[in-house]
Design a protein around this motif. Structure first.
Motif, PDB file in Angstrom:
ATOM      1  N   GLY A  32      29.243  -3.869  54.505  1.00 28.17           N
ATOM      2  CA  GLY A  32      30.131  -4.273  55.598  1.00 28.17           C
ATOM      3  C   GLY A  32      31.575  -4.158  55.159  1.00 28.17           C
ATOM      4  O   GLY A  32      31.874  -3.844  54.001  1.00 28.17           O
ATOM      5  N   PHE A  59      24.586  -8.159  56.403  1.00 28.86           N
ATOM      6  CA  PHE A  59      25.966  -7.792  56.727  1.00 28.86           C
ATOM      7  C   PHE A  59      26.918  -8.657  55.923  1.00 28.86           C
ATOM      8  O   PHE A  59      26.797  -9.874  55.902  1.00 28.86           O
ATOM      9  CB  PHE A  59      26.219  -8.004  58.220  1.00 28.86           C
ATOM     10  CG  PHE A  59      27.635  -7.749  58.661  1.00 28.86           C
ATOM     11  CD1 PHE A  59      28.133  -6.466  58.749  1.00 28.86           C
ATOM     12  CD2 PHE A  59      28.467  -8.813  59.008  1.00 28.86           C
ATOM     13  CE1 PHE A  59      29.446  -6.228  59.163  1.00 28.86           C
ATOM     14  CE2 PHE A  59      29.773  -8.596  59.434  1.00 28.86           C
ATOM     15  CZ  PHE A  59      30.259  -7.286  59.507  1.00 28.86           C
ATOM     16  N   ALA A  86      28.770  -4.430  62.301  1.00 28.01           N
ATOM     17  CA  ALA A  86      27.435  -4.993  62.097  1.00 28.01           C
ATOM     18  C   ALA A  86      26.384  -4.223  62.886  1.00 28.01           C
ATOM     19  O   ALA A  86      25.294  -3.938  62.376  1.00 28.01           O
ATOM     20  CB  ALA A  86      27.423  -6.470  62.499  1.00 28.01           C
TER      21      ALA A  86
END
Length: 275
Positions: A22, A52, A36
């Motif tokens: 992420g 994430f 995400a």
């Protein structure tokens, strides 16, 4: 501790690669949701368990003028929305014990930053939440010595500690990755992750900024896959050159997918990745 449990998945030898990816920091609510969703789709397509990652506050930036993120309250609100609407487990980092409780109400894995990996009170507070623990190995800590920090967490009664390699200080403004370290940490009973993007940092190499060499992420990730990592950590940004934090080290979504495919291919070839 040859295997641990993270977000309902068994992580360790003989199990699927666990992926953490992420943006470095929350730049906006829409940005976090967008990343995400994209990363969930990519990792689902490749059949790997995924969490994430994104930070609500980058408290250890080189310069006091650097972007830090939205802060604890607003950042956790955004991460909670990501978790509920996108349906992904969440990892974020904490820098002080007062943040541990609020973070534990939202996230699934709490990360201890590399610079703080020996801070006993922080390590123990994170572990006592019962959440997964991602312990970043400090740039100043030898592979055989991080086991002592990991034990601080485990001895609270929480066995689910992932130890993440992110490079070791090599003189000024540079990091190196000793691939022997993965074997040494696993021999000590640790479940190990490789942070492929922070490992290419050039710390404080700019005027109050950290640089990076994105072009080496793939090379190091492939090498770590051959060395037998259990998890892979990467920072991914839709436009790395415009990222507000760690852009020079971050991967574009296409680069992330390419690196992940290469890592999985190596793991399959060596028998590390189950069918």
């Amino acid at each position: 501790m040859s295997t641990i449990q993270l977000c309902g998945h068994t992580v360790g030898a003989g199990h699927k690669l666990f992926v953490i990816a992420g943006p470095d920091s929350i730049e906006s609510e829409d940005m976090a949701l967008r990343h995400a969703r994209l990363l969930k789709e990519m990792t689902s397509r490749l059949g790997v368990p995924y969490a994430f990652k994104c930070s609500y506050d980058k408290a250890n930036r080189t310069s006091g003028k650097s972007f830090r993120g939205p802060g604890l309250k607003e950042g956790l609100r955004i991460l909670d929305r990501v978790k509920r609407e996108v349906g992904v487990p969440i990892l974020t980092d904490v820098h002080e014990t007062s943040h541990v409780g609020p973070a534990a109400e939202v996230v699934d894995i709490i990360q201890i930053p590399a610079f703080l990996c020996r801070q006993t009170d922080l390590v123990e507070a994170v572990a006592r939440t019962g959440k997964g623990v991602n312990l970043k190995k400090g740039q100043f800590v030898a592979p055989k010595d991080i086991v002592h920090s990991a034990k601080k967490a485990v001895e609270t009664g929480n066995p689910n500690v992932l130890v993440t390699e992110r490079g070791a200080t090599f003189g000024y403004n540079n990091l190196v990755v000793d691939m022997r370290g993965f074997a040494q940490m696993r021999e000590a009973g640790l479940v190990v992750c490789f942070d492929a993007t922070h490992s290419v940092q050039l710390p404080s190499s700019g005027d109050g900024q950290t640089g990076g060499e994105r072009k080496f992420v793939s090379l190091l990730a492939r090498s770590a896959a051959a060395a037998g990592i259990d998890a892979l950590f990467t920072e991914v940004h839709e436009d790395p050159d415009r990222a507000l934090c760690d852009g020079p080290c971050s991967l574009s979504p296409q680069m992330f997918e390419d690196v992940l495919r290469q890592v999985l291919a190596i793991r399959r070839a060596l028998g590390h990745e189950p069918a």
